[in-house]
Design a protein around this motif. Sequence first.
Motif, PDB file in Angstrom:
ATOM      1  N   ARG A   1      -5.886 127.540   7.848  1.00 54.52           N
ATOM      2  CA  ARG A   1      -5.701 126.311   6.868  1.00 54.52           C
ATOM      3  C   ARG A   1      -4.225 127.210   6.828  1.00 54.52           C
ATOM      4  NH1 ARG A   1      -9.732 128.613   4.637  1.00 54.52           N
ATOM      5  NH2 ARG A   1      -8.447 130.020   3.611  1.00 54.52           N
ATOM      6  N   ASN A   2      -3.438 125.357   6.979  1.00 59.88           N
ATOM      7  CA  ASN A   2      -2.132 125.798   6.620  1.00 59.88           C
ATOM      8  C   ASN A   2      -1.108 126.116   5.482  1.00 59.88           C
ATOM      9  OD1 ASN A   2      -2.184 124.040   9.010  1.00 59.88           O
ATOM     10  ND2 ASN A   2      -2.015 121.495   7.433  1.00 59.88           N
ATOM     11  N   ARG A   3      -1.668 127.015   5.105  1.00 56.23           N
ATOM     12  CA  ARG A   3      -0.649 127.500   3.649  1.00 56.23           C
ATOM     13  C   ARG A   3      -1.956 127.937   3.075  1.00 56.23           C
ATOM     14  NH1 ARG A   3       0.407 122.598  -0.804  1.00 56.23           N
ATOM     15  NH2 ARG A   3      -2.082 122.231  -1.001  1.00 56.23           N
ATOM     16  N   ASP A  23      -6.986 119.001  10.284  1.00 56.66           N
ATOM     17  CA  ASP A  23      -5.480 119.353   9.509  1.00 56.66           C
ATOM     18  C   ASP A  23      -5.591 120.751   9.786  1.00 56.66           C
ATOM     19  OD1 ASP A  23      -4.738 117.343   8.815  1.00 56.66           O
ATOM     20  OD2 ASP A  23      -6.210 116.863   6.851  1.00 56.66           O
ATOM     21  N   LEU A  24      -6.844 121.367  10.283  1.00 60.05           N
ATOM     22  CA  LEU A  24      -6.039 123.062  10.633  1.00 60.05           C
ATOM     23  C   LEU A  24      -4.751 123.820  11.504  1.00 60.05           C
ATOM     24  CD1 LEU A  24     -10.035 124.112  10.255  1.00 60.05           C
ATOM     25  CD2 LEU A  24      -8.073 124.504   8.914  1.00 60.05           C
ATOM     26  N   THR A  25      -4.754 124.361  11.219  1.00 59.07           N
ATOM     27  CA  THR A  25      -3.978 124.894  12.429  1.00 59.07           C
ATOM     28  C   THR A  25      -4.524 126.326  13.181  1.00 59.07           C
ATOM     29  OG1 THR A  25      -1.698 125.722  10.445  1.00 59.07           O
ATOM     30  CG2 THR A  25      -1.734 126.333  12.375  1.00 59.07           C
ATOM     31  N   SER A  49      -8.401 129.726  14.254  1.00 63.57           N
ATOM     32  CA  SER A  49      -8.482 128.706  13.275  1.00 63.57           C
ATOM     33  C   SER A  49      -8.050 128.609  11.769  1.00 63.57           C
ATOM     34  CB  SER A  49      -9.130 127.194  13.233  1.00 63.57           C
ATOM     35  OG  SER A  49     -10.203 127.578  12.800  1.00 63.57           O
ATOM     36  N   GLU A  62     -11.915 125.265   6.167  1.00 58.91           N
ATOM     37  CA  GLU A  62     -11.244 123.942   5.497  1.00 58.91           C
ATOM     38  C   GLU A  62     -11.778 124.195   4.167  1.00 58.91           C
ATOM     39  OE1 GLU A  62     -11.248 120.171   8.168  1.00 58.91           O
ATOM     40  OE2 GLU A  62     -12.975 120.230   7.287  1.00 58.91           O
TER      41      GLU A  62
END
Length: 301
Positions: A276-278, A157-159, A274, A140
């Motif tokens: 981050r989304n970007r 909010d992690l992918t 896991s 994160e």
Amino acid sequence: MRSFDPVSLRLFVAVCEEGNIAAAAQREAIVPSAISKRLAQMESEAGVRLFERGRRGVTVTAAGEALWRYARESLQMLDRIKSELGAFAQGVQGQVRVFGSKSALAQFLPNDIGRFAKIYRDVRVSMEEREIWEVVRGVEEGRADIGVCWDAVDFRDLTVFPYHRDHLAVVVPEGHPLANRDAVAFIETLDYEHVDILARSILQQRQRSAAGAAGKQLIHRIQVSTVDAAYRIVAAGLAVAIVPGEEARAVQQALGLTVVPLTDSWACRQFVISIRNRGLSLPASLLVEKLRVAAAAGNTD
């Protein structure tokens, strides 16, 4: 805004996370008055209050929440720039930072990353062992590009992507009453004293919950800090231990242990990757893909 430099933003994030200026100062190795001065300068320049001060600490305002989000993203990007430029300066074409839980590092992650390293020789991969919650927080906060751990925590909010599975087992010495069993339920192990492996707190919580649901008590005779120490305790006939079966089978012959799988549903653990989304770098993206392929192929050797 002159006051919103990287150092000020990092201190601001520390105060948000700790909820207390003194705690943030201790974490960042700086005096509290220096943090208070920087926060006051930031609020003055922004023209809004970022915190509500109270006797027990600080509460982040709505404006502070917005800045907190952007500050974390900015610091993550700066850390990535510093890391990747440093890697290029050393003649390395890329760097990937991986945080992994103890079980992931003890079982399948090193082999999977080793296969990746043989293909992408110009990519440097660093692996660091962390507790499960630290894996999530590290990803994160941008201190790790990739996290690998058991899916027993909230990834927020992690992918996440499925990785390998393992199966918990009870390890007993040869000649133990459970040694001739093909499999046992966890409740059956409660008749014997257990080794308390302090580093595996989430697993211990699951065991205590299962014992409580069965109306029994989990009795620990000895506390140790590592799984290797637990194996030695079991080999000495002092207690039994709940550990990943795949991990234990690697040492059972050398130590004279018997590994008996648990039949409980919670004994089958799913590990995940896991991110981050970007903002994932190309080397990190390539490693994620290779880890997913390895998991799909069942590469746990």
